[in-house]
Design a protein around this motif. Structure first.
Motif, mmCIF file in Angstrom:
data_model
loop_
_atom_site.group_PDB
_atom_site.id
_atom_site.type_symbol
_atom_site.label_atom_id
_atom_site.label_comp_id
_atom_site.label_asym_id
_atom_site.label_seq_id
_atom_site.Cartn_x
_atom_site.Cartn_y
_atom_site.Cartn_z
ATOM 1 N N VAL A 37 0.633 -1.572 -0.162
ATOM 2 C CA VAL A 37 -0.170 0.186 0.050
ATOM 3 C C VAL A 37 1.187 0.945 0.051
ATOM 4 O O VAL A 37 0.343 1.726 -0.538
ATOM 5 C CB VAL A 37 -0.813 -0.367 1.482
ATOM 6 C CG1 VAL A 37 -1.844 1.558 1.794
ATOM 7 C CG2 VAL A 37 -2.272 -0.902 0.793
ATOM 8 N N SER A 38 1.844 0.769 0.648
ATOM 9 C CA SER A 38 2.995 2.153 1.146
ATOM 10 C C SER A 38 3.464 2.147 -0.793
ATOM 11 O O SER A 38 3.093 3.931 -0.821
ATOM 12 C CB SER A 38 3.713 1.798 1.958
ATOM 13 O OG SER A 38 4.825 3.415 1.961
ATOM 14 N N ALA A 39 4.282 1.537 -0.763
ATOM 15 C CA ALA A 39 4.661 1.767 -2.200
ATOM 16 C C ALA A 39 4.040 2.600 -3.565
ATOM 17 O O ALA A 39 4.413 2.795 -4.124
ATOM 18 C CB ALA A 39 4.921 -0.053 -2.268
ATOM 19 N N LEU A 40 2.252 1.668 -3.621
ATOM 20 C CA LEU A 40 1.365 2.038 -4.728
ATOM 21 C C LEU A 40 0.984 3.990 -4.061
ATOM 22 O O LEU A 40 1.001 4.448 -4.938
ATOM 23 C CB LEU A 40 0.013 1.564 -4.123
ATOM 24 C CG LEU A 40 1.048 0.095 -4.787
ATOM 25 C CD1 LEU A 40 -0.497 -0.971 -4.676
ATOM 26 C CD2 LEU A 40 1.494 -0.413 -6.121
ATOM 27 N N LEU A 41 1.111 4.287 -3.273
ATOM 28 C CA LEU A 41 1.326 5.614 -1.977
ATOM 29 C C LEU A 41 2.046 6.634 -2.505
ATOM 30 O O LEU A 41 2.102 7.628 -3.148
ATOM 31 C CB LEU A 41 0.598 5.825 -0.981
ATOM 32 C CG LEU A 41 -0.376 5.559 -0.878
ATOM 33 C CD1 LEU A 41 -0.636 5.274 0.562
ATOM 34 C CD2 LEU A 41 -1.976 5.435 -1.584
ATOM 35 N N TRP A 42 3.664 6.005 -2.322
ATOM 36 C CA TRP A 42 4.547 7.165 -2.703
ATOM 37 C C TRP A 42 5.440 7.219 -4.274
ATOM 38 O O TRP A 42 6.261 7.621 -4.304
ATOM 39 C CB TRP A 42 5.168 7.134 -1.752
ATOM 40 C CG TRP A 42 4.096 7.844 -0.467
ATOM 41 C CD1 TRP A 42 3.591 6.842 0.363
ATOM 42 C CD2 TRP A 42 4.165 8.917 0.076
ATOM 43 N NE1 TRP A 42 3.044 7.664 1.187
ATOM 44 C CE2 TRP A 42 3.128 8.888 1.638
ATOM 45 C CE3 TRP A 42 4.970 9.983 -0.571
ATOM 46 C CZ2 TRP A 42 2.516 10.007 2.075
ATOM 47 C CZ3 TRP A 42 4.122 10.989 0.089
ATOM 48 C CH2 TRP A 42 3.904 11.165 1.053
ATOM 49 N N ALA A 43 4.973 5.980 -5.008
ATOM 50 C CA ALA A 43 5.769 5.932 -6.010
ATOM 51 C C ALA A 43 5.517 5.817 -7.349
ATOM 52 O O ALA A 43 3.755 6.007 -7.172
ATOM 53 C CB ALA A 43 6.898 4.135 -5.966
ATOM 54 N N ASP A 44 5.716 6.217 -8.458
ATOM 55 C CA ASP A 44 5.310 5.750 -9.591
ATOM 56 C C ASP A 44 4.988 5.124 -9.845
ATOM 57 O O ASP A 44 5.823 3.669 -10.381
ATOM 58 C CB ASP A 44 6.737 6.949 -10.436
ATOM 59 C CG ASP A 44 6.586 6.924 -12.250
ATOM 60 O OD1 ASP A 44 4.906 7.130 -12.204
ATOM 61 O OD2 ASP A 44 7.284 7.468 -12.751
ATOM 62 N N ALA A 45 4.005 5.018 -9.683
ATOM 63 C CA ALA A 45 3.087 3.792 -10.377
ATOM 64 C C ALA A 45 3.898 2.594 -11.560
ATOM 65 O O ALA A 45 3.203 1.738 -11.901
ATOM 66 C CB ALA A 45 2.003 3.580 -10.189
ATOM 67 N N SER A 46 4.182 3.829 -12.456
ATOM 68 C CA SER A 46 3.964 3.721 -13.788
ATOM 69 C C SER A 46 5.583 3.050 -14.397
ATOM 70 O O SER A 46 5.473 2.203 -15.088
ATOM 71 C CB SER A 46 3.728 4.621 -15.230
ATOM 72 O OG SER A 46 5.179 5.830 -14.562
ATOM 73 N N ASN A 47 6.064 3.329 -13.072
ATOM 74 C CA ASN A 47 7.962 2.387 -13.039
ATOM 75 C C ASN A 47 7.680 0.753 -13.613
ATOM 76 O O ASN A 47 7.367 0.256 -12.800
ATOM 77 C CB ASN A 47 8.719 2.966 -12.080
ATOM 78 C CG ASN A 47 9.991 2.677 -12.362
ATOM 79 O OD1 ASN A 47 10.858 1.684 -13.145
ATOM 80 N ND2 ASN A 47 11.252 3.561 -11.220
ATOM 81 N N THR A 48 8.126 -0.022 -13.921
ATOM 82 C CA THR A 48 8.294 -1.366 -14.561
ATOM 83 C C THR A 48 9.051 -1.867 -13.633
ATOM 84 O O THR A 48 8.998 -3.161 -12.948
ATOM 85 C CB THR A 48 8.627 -1.813 -16.169
ATOM 86 O OG1 THR A 48 8.246 -0.691 -16.853
ATOM 87 C CG2 THR A 48 8.941 -3.141 -16.169
ATOM 88 N N LEU A 49 9.983 -1.562 -12.479
ATOM 89 C CA LEU A 49 10.971 -2.056 -12.014
ATOM 90 C C LEU A 49 10.196 -1.930 -10.831
ATOM 91 O O LEU A 49 10.147 -3.207 -9.921
ATOM 92 C CB LEU A 49 12.215 -1.591 -11.475
ATOM 93 C CG LEU A 49 13.336 -1.350 -12.360
ATOM 94 C CD1 LEU A 49 14.507 -0.466 -12.522
ATOM 95 C CD2 LEU A 49 13.823 -2.460 -13.007
#
Length: 122
Positions: A88-100
């Protein structure tokens, strides 16, 4: 999701800070920690109610059982909370279009699935 707030920096210039990976990493780690703190006690209570616990077998190793008897009934599958909070935290704060990011999250959840299956079999 919060990553895209930097596009509104024209309206309010401090929003530019969301473009920096370090800021989002610290805020993401803090968010995951808060999710664990807020939901941790309820998760433990829920797992105890479902009787998901590690039970020691005293006939296999009596001396070891004497050391671990106090931990009997401790709920397993606590990794579910950690996996959920990090995802949840990664999906909230990261660039969701990043393949890595997607690859890392998929790998983490797959390995978490292996751990879930192992705990379920016990």
């Amino acid at each position: 999701m919060f990553y895209y707030l930097h596009t509104f920096w024209v309206l309010w210039s401090p929003l530019w800070v969301f473009r920096y990976v370090t800021v989002r990493a610290v805020l993401g780690a803090g968010t995951a920690f808060l999710i664990c703190v807020v939901f941790g006690e309820d998760m433990i209570r829920f797992l105890k109610k479902l009787k998901f616990g590690q039970y020691e077998r005293k006939e296999e190793a009596p001396p070891l059982y004497a050391l671990h008897a106090s931990k009997e009934g401790t709920p397993t599958m606590g990794g579910l909370l950690i996996l959920a909070s990090v995802a949840v935290s990664a999906l909230l704060w990261a660039d969701a279009s990043n393949t890595l990011l997607i690859i890392a999250l998929a790998t983490m959840l797959a390995m978490g699935g292996v751990g879930f299956w192992d705990d379920w079999l016990k």
